[in-house]
Motif scaffolding. Structure first.
Motif, PDB file in Angstrom:
ATOM      1  N   GLU A 154       0.818  -1.216   0.000  1.00 18.81           N
ATOM      2  CA  GLU A 154       0.000   0.000   0.000  1.00 18.81           C
ATOM      3  C   GLU A 154       0.851   1.264   0.000  1.00 18.81           C
ATOM      4  N   TYR A 155       1.961   1.232   0.726  1.00 14.50           N
ATOM      5  CA  TYR A 155       2.775   2.439   0.890  1.00 14.50           C
ATOM      6  C   TYR A 155       4.073   2.394   0.078  1.00 14.50           C
ATOM      7  N   SER A 156       4.174   1.467  -0.849  1.00 15.57           N
ATOM      8  CA  SER A 156       5.417   1.343  -1.612  1.00 15.57           C
ATOM      9  C   SER A 156       5.492   2.303  -2.798  1.00 15.57           C
ATOM     10  N   GLU A 157       4.414   3.040  -3.024  1.00 17.68           N
ATOM     11  CA  GLU A 157       4.400   3.963  -4.164  1.00 17.68           C
ATOM     12  C   GLU A 157       3.432   5.097  -3.881  1.00 17.68           C
ATOM     13  N   PHE A 158       3.808   6.314  -4.271  1.00 18.18           N
ATOM     14  CA  PHE A 158       2.952   7.485  -4.111  1.00 18.18           C
ATOM     15  C   PHE A 158       2.708   8.110  -5.479  1.00 18.18           C
ATOM     16  N   ASN A 159       1.448   8.342  -5.793  1.00 21.64           N
ATOM     17  CA  ASN A 159       1.082   9.069  -7.001  1.00 21.64           C
ATOM     18  C   ASN A 159       0.473  10.405  -6.576  1.00 21.64           C
ATOM     19  N   TYR A 160       0.955  11.487  -7.126  1.00 23.27           N
ATOM     20  CA  TYR A 160       0.431  12.792  -6.724  1.00 23.27           C
ATOM     21  C   TYR A 160       0.526  13.774  -7.891  1.00 23.27           C
TER      22      TYR A 160
ATOM     23  N   THR B 280      -0.256  23.652  -6.217  1.00 23.02           N
ATOM     24  CA  THR B 280       1.080  23.067  -6.204  1.00 23.02           C
ATOM     25  C   THR B 280       1.174  22.124  -5.009  1.00 23.02           C
ATOM     26  N   ARG B 281       1.696  20.930  -5.247  1.00 23.04           N
ATOM     27  CA  ARG B 281       1.819  19.952  -4.167  1.00 23.04           C
ATOM     28  C   ARG B 281       3.278  19.558  -3.968  1.00 23.04           C
ATOM     29  N   VAL B 282       3.620  19.404  -2.705  1.00 18.84           N
ATOM     30  CA  VAL B 282       4.960  18.966  -2.315  1.00 18.84           C
ATOM     31  C   VAL B 282       4.818  17.697  -1.497  1.00 18.84           C
ATOM     32  N   LEU B 283       5.605  16.694  -1.842  1.00 15.09           N
ATOM     33  CA  LEU B 283       5.596  15.423  -1.133  1.00 15.09           C
ATOM     34  C   LEU B 283       6.888  15.273  -0.336  1.00 15.09           C
ATOM     35  N   GLY B 284       6.756  14.800   0.880  1.00 12.87           N
ATOM     36  CA  GLY B 284       7.921  14.477   1.693  1.00 12.87           C
ATOM     37  C   GLY B 284       7.760  13.081   2.267  1.00 12.87           C
TER      38      GLY B 284
ATOM     39  N   ASN C 277      14.340  10.793  -1.566  1.00  9.93           N
ATOM     40  CA  ASN C 277      14.514  11.945  -2.451  1.00  9.93           C
ATOM     41  C   ASN C 277      13.323  12.052  -3.395  1.00  9.93           C
ATOM     42  N   ALA C 278      12.464  13.021  -3.149  1.00  9.05           N
ATOM     43  CA  ALA C 278      11.272  13.185  -3.985  1.00  9.05           C
ATOM     44  C   ALA C 278      11.621  13.623  -5.407  1.00  9.05           C
ATOM     45  N   ASP C 279      12.827  14.104  -5.617  1.00  8.78           N
ATOM     46  CA  ASP C 279      13.244  14.476  -6.976  1.00  8.78           C
ATOM     47  C   ASP C 279      13.375  13.250  -7.872  1.00  8.78           C
ATOM     48  N   ASP C 280      13.387  12.062  -7.261  1.00  6.66           N
ATOM     49  CA  ASP C 280      13.450  10.826  -8.050  1.00  6.66           C
ATOM     50  C   ASP C 280      12.092  10.428  -8.611  1.00  6.66           C
ATOM     51  N   ALA C 281      11.049  11.210  -8.305  1.00  7.57           N
ATOM     52  CA  ALA C 281       9.707  10.901  -8.811  1.00  7.57           C
ATOM     53  C   ALA C 281       9.699  10.935 -10.332  1.00  7.57           C
ATOM     54  N   VAL C 282       8.975   9.991 -10.910  1.00  5.47           N
ATOM     55  CA  VAL C 282       8.878   9.871 -12.372  1.00  5.47           C
ATOM     56  C   VAL C 282       7.639  10.621 -12.852  1.00  5.47           C
ATOM     57  N   ALA C 283       7.785  11.369 -13.932  1.00  5.14           N
ATOM     58  CA  ALA C 283       6.649  12.101 -14.491  1.00  5.14           C
ATOM     59  C   ALA C 283       5.726  11.135 -15.233  1.00  5.14           C
ATOM     60  N   THR C 284       4.440  11.139 -14.861  1.00  4.61           N
ATOM     61  CA  THR C 284       3.447  10.352 -15.597  1.00  4.61           C
ATOM     62  C   THR C 284       2.696  11.225 -16.593  1.00  4.61           C
TER      63      THR C 284
ATOM     64  N   ASP D 126      -0.837  20.501 -16.017  1.00  6.70           N
ATOM     65  CA  ASP D 126      -1.055  19.279 -15.239  1.00  6.70           C
ATOM     66  C   ASP D 126       0.234  18.462 -15.190  1.00  6.70           C
ATOM     67  N   LYS D 127       0.832  18.401 -14.003  1.00  4.80           N
ATOM     68  CA  LYS D 127       2.059  17.622 -13.832  1.00  4.80           C
ATOM     69  C   LYS D 127       1.792  16.529 -12.792  1.00  4.80           C
ATOM     70  N   GLN D 128       1.774  15.277 -13.252  1.00  2.00           N
ATOM     71  CA  GLN D 128       1.553  14.133 -12.370  1.00  2.00           C
ATOM     72  C   GLN D 128       2.882  13.430 -12.125  1.00  2.00           C
ATOM     73  N   ARG D 129       3.059  12.967 -10.886  1.00  2.00           N
ATOM     74  CA  ARG D 129       4.312  12.318 -10.521  1.00  2.00           C
ATOM     75  C   ARG D 129       4.050  10.994  -9.796  1.00  2.00           C
ATOM     76  N   LYS D 130       5.017  10.072  -9.911  1.00  2.00           N
ATOM     77  CA  LYS D 130       4.948   8.797  -9.218  1.00  2.00           C
ATOM     78  C   LYS D 130       6.301   8.551  -8.553  1.00  2.00           C
TER      79      LYS D 130
END
Length: 728
Positions: free
Chosen positions: A101-107, A122-126, A140-147, A153-157
């Protein structure tokens, strides 16, 4: 010309460079702000987030929410408002289910509406992981992949790769919102419950005194502690030791779980009656909400005119032709025909300028419920058929005595008959007699005409009818034989789906080419759009494009049916030799959806010496499996609707074999809440199984949960039922 091209190329290079520079500057600004927010949130001195211990009694829970905190602030000027919402949560991971459940975040990292008054978010994930030895690892949230990476509209995973069972995950999402013009804040709902136990749940809000804070505490939720200072209203709440609830299984949280709903309104809003700065309105009167909803209905109804009704001429023509061909048509007949006429013109009819959309995606098209009902009401009034609007709340929304906002109400239309027709719409295939399942059995208020008779704004009250299990049924009729090698089951199947159960199957299986043709004829439209395009010099090529699109959709149709079979039996079909729709269920006069399939399955027959074992229980498909935490239930049961599933299965017994074990399959588990019945017999070389599972009501008190569990367990156990085909 070369000089001109060179100049153009140079301009493009400059433009692209400027765009890249602007994007780079925006990214740098976001990164700088994100670091500021992370430093602030990780620096919170909330005691709950310093705790690292979970009670031993909770070690068997999948996960434990050790701390959850929501922090909200609202400020701004007249034409520009700023809103910040931070949700921080710390969870102990106790098993693989929680780990997954917590192994991936989509935002959504960034979004901007393109309305007349823009809203920018604007959303910030920590995220950080706390290991059992106390070591803290920041992700490191900068490792998020752009979906998606559009301009608006900028979606990240973000994958959390180092998270393990036994770890604690501490994460937050901060949303910063800027609203311009006359946009208003969206209401908040704080649900004090989860499918995991919560050790600490806290809320803190800081709202500028130019706004009025409205809130309602429901289902035993505590009240806020209030403080006013320096032009800001602060509200705080802390709740500890909240037990786990079966939130994902047949619950209506807004009616069953302690919660607080909050809404922020401009202090000069005339509907508030002139409150002063710093006003907090606790549990606002529900009759004022009903009054506001009534005024909205009446204002919208009286405001509907010729100019606002789409394709009015086409609608009038269809109805006139229908009345001419059906001179004995009753008012009810005209109501239902008008309903289907608007649905046809809005969703089925094809115009030359439309985007070509003939695949399954079209089946998920929807209509705006309120606009549809306003149009239908307008047309019926023009045909001297008066109707009333109905205001109802969903069983998954607040009770009538707990409403807070006019938007809590949904609209329906009601005919003025002894046995009235209640009208709503959901999508492409909603029938004229349709009542959405979440509104069945709910208490509703009737808004009569343009004149209000009573102080509360309503002329009448009514309880909406409820459907029965027989009206929401799935009936499977299967004829089965084994192949010569005794390895494959050859299945000839007819599936009939009724009521609320049919909508998903219609969306996934129907072909636009077929249901368009059927409904065109139902509407008395003599010429199809394909014929019109083919006869038009301007649009002749469109007919060819649609023909190609139809051919592709039909080619993909077999794979869709394969998917339906696999989804039902959890086995990939070996071969599908026949599939199709025999009844589409488009209108209430012929409501059933019926389709046929012929296919073969392997893996359900296993050799045992000279004999064979048949997995007979697998023929009814997958069944609900209760988690250990769901078995002991103390809250009422909100199921979607009463329903039944019936299987009539004929199995040809191979020559030279007999059947053993049939007596062990037969059972009759019948309770006040549900039933599961299995009957079987062998006659003339054929084994017949009749299986029926019924959920008798949409709602059950918690005391009936044990009756439901008996049936759920019986159906699940039947999945493992086997028959022996014994060599004679």
């Amino acid at each position: 010309m070369k000089i001109r091209y060179s100049l153009l190329a140079a301009m493009l290079v400059v433009f692209c460079a400027a765009a890249v520079h602007a994007q780079s500057r925006q990214d740098a600004k976001y990164k700088e702000r994100a670091e500021e927010i992370r430093a602030e949130v990780w620096g919170w001195s909330l005691p709950a987030f310093k705790n690292r211990t979970v009670p031993d009694s909770m070690n068997k829970e999948s996960g434990v929410v050790m701390a959850r905190h929501i922090d909200i602030s609202a400020s701004g000027r007249k034409r520009k408002r700023e809103y910040t919402r931070i949700v921080r949560e710390m969870v102990k991971i106790n098993d693989k289910a929680a780990l997954e459940e917590y192994s991936e975040f989509n935002y959504q990292q960034f979004s901007r509406s393109l309305m007349s008054y823009p809203v920018t978010e604007t959303r910030v994930l920590g995220v950080r992981i706390i290991k059992p030895d106390g070591a803290v690892k920041y992700v490191n949230a900068d490792d998020a992949v752009a979906t998606t990476d559009d301009k608006t509209d900028k979606q990240r995973k973000l994958a959390i790769s180092d998270l393990q069972v036994g770890d604690i995950i501490d994460y937050f999402v901060c949303m910063e919102q800027v609203l311009e013009g006359y946009q208003t804040f969206l209401p908040e709902t704080f649900v004090l419950g989860d499918d995991k136990p919560i050790l600490s749940y806290s809320i803190h809000t800081e709202v500028a005194d130019r706004f009025v804070t409205q809130y309602r505490s429901s289902n035993g939720a505590p009240e806020f502690k209030r403080k006013y200072a320096d032009g800001t209203v602060e509200l705080d709440m802390l709740v500890r030791n909240i037990p786990a609830l079966p939130m994902s299984l047949w619950m209506s949280p807004i009616r069953q779980v302690p919660l607080i709903r909050m809404n922020l309104v401009e202090i000069n809003d005339p509907s508030l009656g002139g409150p002063t700065k710093g006003t907090v309105m606790k549990n606002p009167a529900t009759f004022r909400t009903r009054e506001a909803a009534t005024k909205h209905v009446l204002g919208s109804r009286s405001g509907t005119s010729y100019a606002t009704v789409p394709f009015l001429g086409d609608t009038k023509e269809l109805i006139a032709n229908y009345k001419k061909a059906n001179r004995d048509a009753t008012d009810r007949d005209i109501v239902t025909f008008a309903y289907y006429a608007i649905r046809y013109l809005a969703l089925y009819r094809v115009n030359a300028g439309d985007k070509i959309l003939v695949g399954q995606g079209r089946n998920y098209s929807t209509l705006n419920q309120r606009r549809f009902l306003l149009y239908l009401n307008y047309i019926l009034v023009k045909n001297d058929i008066p109707t009333d609007f109905v205001l109802v709340t969903s069983k998954y929304g607040p009770d009538q005595d707990e409403v807070m906002l006019p938007g809590d109400y949904e609209w329906m239309l009601k005919t003025r008959e002894k046995d009235p027709l209640f009208i709503s719409v959901e999508g492409m295939f909603t029938n004229a007699s349709y009542i959405a399942s979440e509104f069945e059995g709910q208490h509703a208020y009737v808004v009569e005409g343009a004149k209000v008779r009573r102080e509360d704004g309503f002329a009448d009250q009514v309880d909406l009818p409820q459907t029965t299990p027989a009206e929401n049924a799935k009936l499977e009729k299967m004829s089965i034989s084994l192949d010569d090698n005794m390895q494959l089951l050859n299945i000839d199947r007819t599936t009939t789906v009724k009521g609320h159960l049919k909508h998903d199957d219609q969306q996934s299986l129907l072909l636009f080419e077929e249901y368009y043709e059927e409904e065109r004829k139902n509407m008395g439209v003599k010429t199809s759009f394909m014929e019109e395009f083919a006869d038009s010099r301007r649009n002749k090529s469109l007919a060819e494009e649609y023909a190609n699109a139809f051919a592709k959709a039909r080619k993909d149709w077999k794979d869709i049916f394969k998917g339906e079979i696999k989804g039902t039996f959890d086995v990939e079909p070996k071969e599908v030799s026949k599939f199709g729709i025999t009844k589409m269920g488009l209108q209430h006069a012929k409501p059933d959806f019926v389709y046929t399939t012929r296919f073969s399955l392997e893996g359900l027959v296993k050799r045992a010496g000279n004999n064979y074992i048949l997995d007979a229980g697998k023929l009814i498909g997958g069944q609900l499996t209760l988690k250990p935490s769901q078995r002991d239930r103390k809250v009422d049961v909100y199921m979607p609707f009463a329903r039944s599933f019936e299987y009539s299965i004929d199995i040809q017994i191979p020559a030279g074999y007999t059947v053993e074990g049939l007596d062990k399959l037969q059972q009759n588990v019948d309770t006040d809440a549900a039933s599961f019945v299995v009957n079987g017999a062998v006659n003339g070389g054929k084994l017949t199984l009749n299986i029926k599972k019924t959920y008798k009501h949409a709602f059950e008190k918690a005391a009936q949960w044990g009756d439901l569990v008996k049936v759920i367990d019986a159906a699940l156990a039947f999945q493992d039922a086997k028959l022996l085909l014994k060599k004679a």
